[in-house]
Write an enzyme that holds these catalytic residues in place. Structure first.
Site, PDB file in Angstrom:
ATOM      1  N   TRP A   1      52.592  76.530  43.525  1.00  0.00           N
ATOM      2  CA  TRP A   1      54.029  76.341  43.770  1.00  0.00           C
ATOM      3  C   TRP A   1      54.358  76.024  45.217  1.00  0.00           C
ATOM      4  CZ3 TRP A   1      58.808  78.282  41.076  1.00  0.00           C
ATOM      5  CH2 TRP A   1      58.688  78.109  39.696  1.00  0.00           C
TER       6      TRP A   1
ATOM      7  N   TYR B   1      46.412  73.296  42.008  1.00  0.00           N
ATOM      8  CA  TYR B   1      47.658  73.778  41.404  1.00  0.00           C
ATOM      9  C   TYR B   1      48.363  74.797  42.291  1.00  0.00           C
ATOM     10  CZ  TYR B   1      50.751  75.798  37.912  1.00  0.00           C
ATOM     11  OH  TYR B   1      51.853  76.221  37.231  1.00  0.00           O
TER      12      TYR B   1
HETATM   13  P1  PGD Z   1      51.838  81.211  44.360  1.00  0.00           P
HETATM   14  O1  PGD Z   1      51.673  82.647  44.716  1.00  0.00           O
HETATM   15  O2  PGD Z   1      53.225  80.691  44.220  1.00  0.00           O
HETATM   16  O3  PGD Z   1      51.079  81.074  42.983  1.00  0.00           O
HETATM   17  O4  PGD Z   1      50.440  80.322  40.717  1.00  0.00           O
HETATM   18  P2  PGD Z   1      50.568  79.766  42.216  1.00  0.00           P
HETATM   19  O5  PGD Z   1      49.205  79.434  42.701  1.00  0.00           O
HETATM   20  O6  PGD Z   1      51.595  78.694  42.279  1.00  0.00           O
HETATM   21  O7  PGD Z   1      50.993  80.322  45.370  1.00  0.00           O
HETATM   22  C1  PGD Z   1      51.562  79.419  46.254  1.00  0.00           C
HETATM   23  C2  PGD Z   1      50.770  79.404  47.552  1.00  0.00           C
HETATM   24  O8  PGD Z   1      51.294  78.374  48.381  1.00  0.00           O
HETATM   25  C3  PGD Z   1      50.857  80.687  48.364  1.00  0.00           C
HETATM   26  O9  PGD Z   1      49.567  81.100  48.759  1.00  0.00           O
HETATM   27  C4  PGD Z   1      51.673  80.288  49.600  1.00  0.00           C
HETATM   28  O10 PGD Z   1      51.328  81.001  50.762  1.00  0.00           O
HETATM   29  C5  PGD Z   1      51.300  78.828  49.734  1.00  0.00           C
HETATM   30  N1  PGD Z   1      52.255  78.015  50.484  1.00  0.00           N
HETATM   31  C6  PGD Z   1      53.571  78.180  50.637  1.00  0.00           C
HETATM   32  N2  PGD Z   1      54.080  77.192  51.409  1.00  0.00           N
HETATM   33  C7  PGD Z   1      53.058  76.369  51.740  1.00  0.00           C
HETATM   34  C8  PGD Z   1      52.956  75.171  52.504  1.00  0.00           C
HETATM   35  O11 PGD Z   1      53.913  74.612  53.012  1.00  0.00           O
HETATM   36  N3  PGD Z   1      51.748  74.598  52.627  1.00  0.00           N
HETATM   37  C9  PGD Z   1      50.650  75.145  52.065  1.00  0.00           C
HETATM   38  N4  PGD Z   1      49.501  74.516  52.215  1.00  0.00           N
HETATM   39  N5  PGD Z   1      50.718  76.303  51.323  1.00  0.00           N
HETATM   40  C10 PGD Z   1      51.902  76.886  51.162  1.00  0.00           C
HETATM   41  C11 PGD Z   1      51.536  80.508  39.890  1.00  0.00           C
HETATM   42  C12 PGD Z   1      51.055  80.595  38.415  1.00  0.00           C
HETATM   43  O12 PGD Z   1      50.420  81.848  38.155  1.00  0.00           O
HETATM   44  C13 PGD Z   1      52.161  80.390  37.450  1.00  0.00           C
HETATM   45  S1  PGD Z   1      53.269  79.091  37.738  1.00  0.00           S
HETATM   46  C14 PGD Z   1      52.252  81.108  36.303  1.00  0.00           C
HETATM   47  S2  PGD Z   1      53.597  80.901  35.271  1.00  0.00           S
HETATM   48  C15 PGD Z   1      51.188  82.009  35.841  1.00  0.00           C
HETATM   49  N6  PGD Z   1      51.647  83.255  35.351  1.00  0.00           N
HETATM   50  C16 PGD Z   1      50.760  84.228  35.067  1.00  0.00           C
HETATM   51  C17 PGD Z   1      50.995  85.265  34.081  1.00  0.00           C
HETATM   52  O13 PGD Z   1      52.028  85.309  33.418  1.00  0.00           O
HETATM   53  N7  PGD Z   1      50.030  86.201  33.918  1.00  0.00           N
HETATM   54  C18 PGD Z   1      48.872  86.174  34.586  1.00  0.00           C
HETATM   55  N8  PGD Z   1      47.961  87.131  34.376  1.00  0.00           N
HETATM   56  N9  PGD Z   1      48.630  85.203  35.496  1.00  0.00           N
HETATM   57  C19 PGD Z   1      49.509  84.238  35.753  1.00  0.00           C
HETATM   58  N10 PGD Z   1      49.226  83.252  36.669  1.00  0.00           N
HETATM   59  C20 PGD Z   1      50.009  82.034  36.803  1.00  0.00           C
END
Ligand code: PGD
Length: 819
Positions: free
Chosen positions: A125, A123
């Site tokens: 973004w 999972y």
């Molecule tokens: P991001 O930090 O967006 O978090 O969780 P998610 O895991 O999506 O992680 C994306 C990762 O992708 C980053 O490490 C980035 O460096 C990497 N990345 C970017 N570009 C690329 C690429 O081209 N290739 C590769 N391989 N990697 C790449 C999000 C999730 O967290 C979500 S959607 C929600 S809504 C949740 N919200 C909460 C919350 O309200 N409260 C708590 N306590 N926890 C939550 N977690 C959830």
């Protein structure tokens, strides 16, 4: 189009896009140094300020890395003597050696245990481009190998994705085809926002953003004399506008408030009983519950005790709601809690009793300002998309049950009316997500991640997840690649130009997976003979042909004029026509027989016979107030008397670019800011700017105290996304202390209910104290050190092609463990 400078680069630089906005960027050759928002965006997100300096930041993964214990002892669950995931050294072998080893390991796991033993749920973004989308690439690759165990639902709306289709319509209808902002601005008299309308969250959108119209819509509504009632323990969850009334209940009690509002409508003769009978099923059961069939009448006085609000406020709000055109919206955060299914369902039921569903500016919405998408009209056509093939593996896991999956192979798990059996995962393959950001109970996650034989992570940065991997494959960021992006509700397609060359030895995920595909005999099927650049053009041109043939737009709707690829690439941005102003369920209201909803009854279900038949104590057949295990009314509040709200951050997207300038500037003493009410702070001798320890039985973190009267007494707000930085990385037994301020050391990974099994990360009970010890440094943005010179790359132990990996002498003692 902007004018070109003498070098051929347009005046404000080349076009590009992220999940939080479209822009042009100028570079110095290897780094982005200036970002100018796309001029079609009326309210660009400040998060763009995190981009300059991010490409060459020291936290990039410069070269492939392999955990020493895995390289020298072979795959298998970890053992303290041969190195733990998350504290072991990393060696830096050459790309070819790493890919050879990984291909061999993938083959071993598939041959020995079958494809269900690979968790490719992965999972996250990642980045906004549609071709290079990391998960799509990984899924396409794993499907060609015979599939993988997938995850289902999202962290954003996991509970809503299961409850809403059963009682109204799929969550995607609310998010992507709900009543649009222009209709709300023009017609809504009273906007009742459970969870507020936090504009910081409306800045972002999966797949990219065209415009940010939410702030202007709210301004127009209030300028017209409309009112907003913002219901949240955080007063700044809705912008400062005239005509905003703020109600601050105890966190986690909105459902009780909704039920008392519904009861008041009923008892004061303000409910539209005719609508509730003609367009809904289950009115009688729901009304009986409100009137006390379970022994408790849901009066305002009852709710007042739970919510800690005056009963008169509840009565007055119910009357105002019935007095004009009222839209009820429930924020996504409310369903990211235990029993999270109940808030959207109760909000919908309340709106049904008001009888305005399907009228312009009235009724129900889910997630306005929770992300950019809700309230934006969709484009008339679908967008280019990379086909991912077919996954023949039927095993799935709800996305928030990751630790459960790894710790309890073979366990049964109820989910959405069926029983899942959790497969035995041997290899975790992750691309484009950060579980140390998104998952809860990070101490438990760390233990769970010791279980598989192999953990592989593709990421541009040394995130905490990369630090817990055996194999780290350095990815390019989107800024280093060509791609196209767009989200249907953004109604904008962007040519994402490569802004800089690839950093150090990082490579596109596509190229890395293609090289693995070559080693595993599926190269031709994976690449179809195209380079990444050729794929991007191919996706665009085949989309353009489908558009021209009328295959992507319903009859009678306008088709975008899509220019040939070269012209699109040159102009950078392509606006798409939208379907125009929308009112959710308009046709259903007009004729529920001709336009039924996709529920079992075809109507809104205030009582669901199907859910009732499941006999789940934590999700009965109608919206119900169910006490969560952790709220200010629970016994645990004696020990942990503060309610933590772990919400979305204002200074970055999730954990992305936590090292960016804007995110860094928000920190206090280098730690994530935690907001407290001044009264709670003074009672603990805490001053603004102090470092505090926030703790409960699951763990603790250090944070920077910010005193803010907009936070309700008894509440602590600490946003998600600070990179997890454990004080003692080798200690898996004791609750972790994160020195940087990641709230997911505190949150529980119990799921919403046995219906949706969704994340409950928004809330937890905690205590707070001033940190008096020496302040440990934040080290998480420094890459793990290179190995010492006498061990330049270690000696690789090659496992047999099939069968058991070399078993460690005595592994960690895992509850429910398999070895
Ligand atoms: P991001 O930090 O967006 O978090 O969780 P998610 O895991 O999506 O992680 C994306 C990762 O992708 C980053 O490490 C980035 O460096 C990497 N990345 C970017 N570009 C690329 C690429 O081209 N290739 C590769 N391989 N990697 C790449 C999000 C999730 O967290 C979500 S959607 C929600 S809504 C949740 N919200 C909460 C919350 O309200 N409260 C708590 N306590 N926890 C939550 N977690 C959830």
């Amino acid at each position: 189009m902007s004018a070109s400078s003498p070098g051929g680069v347009p005046e404000h630089g080349r076009p590009h896009a992220t999940h939080w906005g479209s822009f042009r960027a100028r570079t110095d050759g290897s780094e982005i140094n200036q970002v100018t928002p796309w001029d079609g965006d009326s309210a660009p997100s400040p998060l763009l300020d995190n981009i300059p300096g991010s490409v060459t930041h020291r936290s990039r993964v410069a070269r492939p890395a392999v955990r020493r214990g895995w390289w020298e002892h072979g795959p298998g669950p970890t053992h303290p003597q041969s190195g733990l995931r998350g504290s072991d050294d990393f060696l830096r072998p050459p790309w070819d050696e790493v890919l050879d080893a990984l291909a061999q390991e993938l083959r071993r796991v598939i041959d020995s245990y079958g494809n269900a033993a690979i968790f490719g749920g992965s999972y996250g973004w990642a980045s906004a481009g549609r071709f290079h989308h990391a998960q799509s690439q990984l899924h396409r690759f794993l499907n060609l190998l015979g599939g993988y165990t997938a995850s289902v639902n999202s962290y954003s709306t996991g509970a809503a994705e299961v409850i809403l289709p059963r009682v109204a319509a799929p969550e995607s209808v609310f998010a992507g085809a709900g009543t649009t902002w222009d209709v709300i601005a023009a017609h809504t008299g009273l906007l009742v926002a459970f969870g507020g309308l936090p504009l910081r969250n409306s800045g972002t959108n999966s797949g990219g953003v065209g415009d940010h119209p939410a702030a202007e819509a709210l301004r127009s509504l209030t300028a017209r004399g409309g009112r907003i009632v913002s219901i949240s323990p955080l007063a700044d969850d809705t912008a400062e506008l005239p005509g905003v009334q703020r109600i601050a209940p105890r966190p986690g009690t909105d459902v009780a408030l909704m039920l008392a509002l519904a009861y008041t409508l009923l008892e004061e003769g303000l409910a539209d009983v005719e609508f509730a009978r003609s367009h809904c099923v289950g009115f009688e059961e729901f009304a009986a519950y409100l009137r006390g069939r379970d022994g408790q009448v849901k009066t305002p006085a009852w709710a007042a005790q739970i919510c800690d609000l005056p009963a008169e406020v509840i009565v007055e709000l119910a009357r105002s709601m019935a007095g004009g055109r009222t839209l009820i919206t429930v924020a996504w955060s409310l369903q990211r809690t235990q029993h999270g299914e109940q808030a959207p369902w109760a909000g919908l039921a309340l709106a049904a009793l008001l009888g305005q569903i399907g009228l312009p500016g009235g009724g129900f919405g889910h997630g306005y300002a929770s992300m950019n998408k809700p309230g934006l009209s969709p484009s008339t056509c679908t967008l280019p998309r990379l086909p991912q093939g077919h996954n023949p593996v039927t095993e799935i896991v709800p996305v928030a049950a990751l630790s459960e999956l790894l710790l309890n192979p073979g366990a049964k798990m109820p989910y959405d009316g069926r029983t899942l059996r959790l497969p035995d995962i041997r290899l975790v393959h992750w691309a484009g997500g950060n579980p140390f950001h998104h998952a809860q109970d990070l101490g438990r996650l760390r233990r769970a991640l010791q279980r598989p034989d192999t953990v592989v992570v593709h990421d541009p940065y040394w995130t905490p997840m990369a630090r817990h991997a055996d194999i780290v494959l350095p990815s390019t960021t989107s800024y280093e690649r060509q791609d196209i992006t767009g989200s249907r509700n953004g109604a904008l397609l962007v040519a994402m130009h490569a802004l800089t060359p690839a950093h150090e030895q990082s490579r596109d995920d596509y190229d890395v997976l293609a090289d693995l595909a070559r080693r595993l005999g599926v190269y031709d099927a994976f690449t179809q003979g195209r380079t990444a650049t050729q794929w991007v053009e191919h996706l665009y041109e085949s989309w353009r042909q489908d558009l021209a043939a009328g295959r992507l737009t319903p009859p009678g709707t306008p088709r975008p004029e899509a220019p040939p690829f070269a012209q699109f690439w040159e102009q950078g941005f392509l606006r798409l026509p939208t379907v125009g102003p929308l009112t959710l369920f308009e046709q259903f209201r007009a004729d529920p027989v001709a336009h039924p909803l996709p529920t079992p009854s075809g109507r809104l279900e205030l009582f669901s016979a199907a859910i009732a038949a499941l006999e789940l104590p934590d999700c009965p057949g109608h919206p119900t107030w169910l006490e969560p295990a952790e709220w200010l009314g629970s016994p645990l509040a004696q020990r942990y008397p503060l309610h933590l709200i772990a919400n979305q951050p204002a200074h970055r997207l999730h954990s992305q670019l936590d090292h960016g300038a804007l995110s860094r500037a928000s920190k206090i003493a280098g730690r994530e800011p935690a907001r407290l009410n001044p009264g709670d702070a003074h009672a603990r001798d805490i001053s603004d700017g102090d470092v505090i320890r926030v703790f409960n039985d699951r763990g603790a973190c250090l944070a920077g105290a910010h005193l803010d009267a907009r936070v309700r007494p008894g509440v602590v707000q600490l946003s998600t996304g600070a990179w997890f930085d454990p004080l003692e990385p080798a200690d898996l037994e004791n609750p972790p202390l994160c020195v940087h301020g990641n709230p997911n050391v505190l949150t529980s990974d119990r799921r919403s209910s046995d219906l949706a099994q969704a994340s409950t990360g928004q809330h937890a009970l905690v205590q707070v104290e001033r940190w008096q010890g020496q302040l440990p440094p934040v080290r998480v943005f420094d890459p793990p050190p290179e190995p010492s010179a006498d061990h330049p790359s270690g000696t690789r132990s090659v496992p047999a092609a099939s069968g058991e990996p070399p078993a460690p002498a005595a592994g960690l003692d895992f509850p429910g463990g398999r070895r």
